[in-house]
Design an enzyme around this catalytic site. Structure first.
Site, mmCIF file in Angstrom:
data_model
loop_
_atom_site.group_PDB
_atom_site.id
_atom_site.type_symbol
_atom_site.label_atom_id
_atom_site.label_comp_id
_atom_site.label_asym_id
_atom_site.label_seq_id
_atom_site.Cartn_x
_atom_site.Cartn_y
_atom_site.Cartn_z
ATOM 1 N N GLU A 55 3.461 -7.064 -13.985
ATOM 2 C CA GLU A 55 2.821 -5.733 -13.788
ATOM 3 C C GLU A 55 3.698 -4.625 -14.215
ATOM 4 O O GLU A 55 4.914 -5.061 -14.562
ATOM 5 C CB GLU A 55 2.609 -5.684 -12.520
ATOM 6 C CG GLU A 55 3.779 -5.776 -11.334
ATOM 7 C CD GLU A 55 3.698 -5.071 -10.002
ATOM 8 O OE1 GLU A 55 3.363 -3.886 -9.827
ATOM 9 O OE2 GLU A 55 3.773 -5.771 -9.164
ATOM 10 N N LYS A 90 1.122 6.149 -10.723
ATOM 11 C CA LYS A 90 0.915 4.544 -10.387
ATOM 12 C C LYS A 90 -0.656 4.583 -10.170
ATOM 13 O O LYS A 90 -1.202 5.430 -9.451
ATOM 14 C CB LYS A 90 1.565 4.712 -8.718
ATOM 15 C CG LYS A 90 1.304 3.338 -8.051
ATOM 16 C CD LYS A 90 1.975 3.488 -6.625
ATOM 17 C CE LYS A 90 1.355 2.634 -5.734
ATOM 18 N NZ LYS A 90 1.590 3.012 -4.247
ATOM 19 N N VAL A 101 -0.156 -4.425 -8.375
ATOM 20 C CA VAL A 101 -0.808 -5.770 -8.298
ATOM 21 C C VAL A 101 -2.218 -5.598 -8.501
ATOM 22 O O VAL A 101 -3.026 -6.510 -9.277
ATOM 23 C CB VAL A 101 -0.233 -6.440 -6.746
ATOM 24 C CG1 VAL A 101 -1.252 -7.727 -6.759
ATOM 25 C CG2 VAL A 101 1.004 -6.742 -6.790
ATOM 26 N N ASP A 143 -3.644 2.299 6.843
ATOM 27 C CA ASP A 143 -2.847 2.303 5.530
ATOM 28 C C ASP A 143 -2.785 0.832 5.099
ATOM 29 O O ASP A 143 -2.012 0.207 5.639
ATOM 30 C CB ASP A 143 -1.588 2.957 5.495
ATOM 31 C CG ASP A 143 -0.943 3.366 4.030
ATOM 32 O OD1 ASP A 143 -1.580 2.299 3.062
ATOM 33 O OD2 ASP A 143 0.055 3.599 3.667
ATOM 34 N N ALA A 177 -4.771 -1.730 -1.289
ATOM 35 C CA ALA A 177 -5.864 -2.139 -2.012
ATOM 36 C C ALA A 177 -5.335 -3.463 -2.843
ATOM 37 O O ALA A 177 -6.392 -4.193 -3.033
ATOM 38 C CB ALA A 177 -6.165 -1.069 -3.060
ATOM 39 N N ASP A 178 -4.276 -4.101 -2.823
ATOM 40 C CA ASP A 178 -3.893 -5.124 -3.221
ATOM 41 C C ASP A 178 -4.569 -6.476 -2.532
ATOM 42 O O ASP A 178 -4.877 -7.144 -3.033
ATOM 43 C CB ASP A 178 -2.382 -5.583 -3.120
ATOM 44 C CG ASP A 178 -1.586 -4.737 -4.142
ATOM 45 O OD1 ASP A 178 -2.126 -3.785 -4.934
ATOM 46 O OD2 ASP A 178 -0.146 -4.738 -4.107
ATOM 47 N N LYS A 234 7.609 -7.478 1.481
ATOM 48 C CA LYS A 234 8.607 -6.841 2.365
ATOM 49 C C LYS A 234 8.164 -6.408 3.755
ATOM 50 O O LYS A 234 7.207 -6.122 4.223
ATOM 51 C CB LYS A 234 9.050 -5.404 1.621
ATOM 52 C CG LYS A 234 9.748 -5.915 0.415
ATOM 53 C CD LYS A 234 10.500 -4.533 -0.224
ATOM 54 C CE LYS A 234 11.258 -4.881 -1.545
ATOM 55 N NZ LYS A 234 10.621 -4.357 -2.717
HETATM 56 N N1 PSU Z 1 5.895 -4.045 -3.006
HETATM 57 C C1 PSU Z 1 7.218 -4.524 -3.485
HETATM 58 N N2 PSU Z 1 7.504 -4.103 -4.924
HETATM 59 C C2 PSU Z 1 6.450 -3.478 -5.432
HETATM 60 C C3 PSU Z 1 5.236 -2.998 -4.934
HETATM 61 C C4 PSU Z 1 5.264 -3.432 -3.768
HETATM 62 O O1 PSU Z 1 7.935 -4.914 -3.004
HETATM 63 O O2 PSU Z 1 6.829 -3.055 -6.618
HETATM 64 C C5 PSU Z 1 4.289 -2.364 -5.745
HETATM 65 C C6 PSU Z 1 3.342 -3.199 -6.533
HETATM 66 O O3 PSU Z 1 2.952 -2.601 -7.599
HETATM 67 C C7 PSU Z 1 1.963 -3.004 -5.603
HETATM 68 C C8 PSU Z 1 2.311 -1.629 -5.111
HETATM 69 O O4 PSU Z 1 1.082 -3.475 -5.917
HETATM 70 O O5 PSU Z 1 3.496 -1.297 -4.957
HETATM 71 C C9 PSU Z 1 1.433 -1.476 -3.653
HETATM 72 O O6 PSU Z 1 1.319 -0.263 -3.477
HETATM 73 P P1 PSU Z 1 0.386 0.355 -2.024
HETATM 74 O O7 PSU Z 1 1.240 -0.406 -0.976
HETATM 75 O O8 PSU Z 1 0.128 1.801 -2.216
HETATM 76 O O9 PSU Z 1 -0.893 -0.448 -2.364
HETATM 77 MN MN MN Z 2 -1.426 2.836 1.022
#
Ligand code: PSU
Ligand code: MN
Length: 306
Positions: free
Chosen positions: A27, A89, A109, A141, A144-145, A162
């Site tokens: 990614e 992003k 992701v 919240d 979308a992953d 994490k």
């Molecule tokens: N968590 C991590 N490292 C990352 C991300 C998440 O420990 O780099 C990044 C990845 O690209 C993941 C995105 O797909 O953040 C998720 O963002 P959101 O929570 O806004 O969906």
């Molecule tokens: Mn979010």
């Protein structure tokens, strides 16, 4: 429907796919938003080399000038690393606008899975995935992953998630979506910087060959979603739990105080945790990505032998 109209597959990647050879997607949000320059570029290039050394062709995924790219040149990786947070992003909801407007986007992701699948790539290595945020029962919240894992047939190899997230709720959500969560050499979900989280995975698997067999069965059965392989950070690079927990608590408190929300939440938390824990967490982050790239490449290679 003509999704391929927007897709550019690098020649080396296209050739490997056509010949049934192993390919591993990588990614670009981890490059632009996940690590500082220049370590992000150095890491991305090393990850590509590690994938090759373990028998697969790397395909770093991104959106450049409205084109969906499967396979970047070193110059393009440098461009993403240098522009950093200035690059959009890009999640699923952003794809159409970025393509229509000819913009750049760093793939999460979610979008890396979408583009990998479009290109015919089945394996993807990264650091951590998004999940259900703490307090999601009121904020709603949820990354979308998790939805993407529920609908796109790509194996995602990560180091767990994490604990900026609610890991228990993240596992519940994946269960609802029918996503198998596999621990590589462990019964416990790893929490990125640490090998343990206190939450169990669905299955423990101990070899790339068995991962490949399971994913083969998944695809033969026509199950539409993905599969999540959680590969714990190597012991020697793991962080002390207290250090990480403290940084995460502080980052979460600041996030709330500054009323950060939406797509900014995850990048904010990641950046604050990294700042608060200094070079140690960056070094750990880099090592676990290398570890995941190795496993994904070996599994992709085993899959092609099936
Ligand atoms: N968590 C991590 N490292 C990352 C991300 C998440 O420990 O780099 C990044 C990845 O690209 C993941 C995105 O797909 O953040 C998720 O963002 P959101 O929570 O806004 O969906
Ligand atoms: Mn979010």
């Amino acid at each position: 429907m003509d999704m391929h109209k927007y897709l550019d597959i690098a020649p080396e990647v296209a050739q490997a796919i056509a010949q049934g050879r192993p390919v591993v997607a990588l990614e670009s949000t981890i490059i632009s938003h996940g690590m500082p320059y220049p370590q992000n570029v150095e890491t991305a290039l090393n990850v590509e080399r590690i994938v090759r050394e373990n028998g697969a062709v790397p395909a770093t995924i991104a959106i450049i000038g409205g084109r969906l790219k499967a396979g970047l040149s070193p110059e393009q990786i440098e461009y993403f690393g240098k522009k950093g947070q200035a690059i959009t992003k890009a999640s699923r909801r952003d794809l159409a606008v970025l393509c229509a407007r000819g913009m750049d986007g760093a793939t999460t992701v979610t979008t890396t899975m979408i583009i990998a699948h479009m290109a015919g790539i089945r394996f993807f290595a990264t650091g951590g995935i998004g999940g259900v945020h703490r307090g999601a029962e009121t904020t709603m919240d949820i990354s979308a992953d998790l939805e993407e894992l529920g609908q796109t047939p790509v194996m995602v190899v990560c180091a767990g998630a994490k604990s900026i997230l609610d890991l228990g709720l993240t596992l519940e959500y994946l269960e609802t979506k029918g996503v198998p969560v596999i621990g590589y050499g462990t019964d416990e979900l790893p929490a990125f910087y640490t090998r343990r989280s206190g939450f169990g995975v669905d299955y423990r698997v101990d070899s790339p060959e068995e991962l490949a067999r399971i994913f083969k069965a998944h695809n033969d059965l026509g199950l539409k979603g993905g599969m999540l392989v959680t590969d714990p950070i190597p012991e020697e690079y793991a962080m002390p739990k207290e250090v990480i927990d403290q940084a995460i608590d502080q980052a979460l408190a600041e996030c709330k105080a500054q009323a950060i929300h939406g797509k900014q939440t995850t990048p904010f938390l990641l950046a604050r945790v990294a700042e608060l824990t200094g070079g140690d967490s960056l070094a750990s982050n880099i090592r676990l990505v290398y570890n995941n790239a190795t496993l994904a490449a070996k599994t992709a290679a085993a899959y092609c032998q099936e």
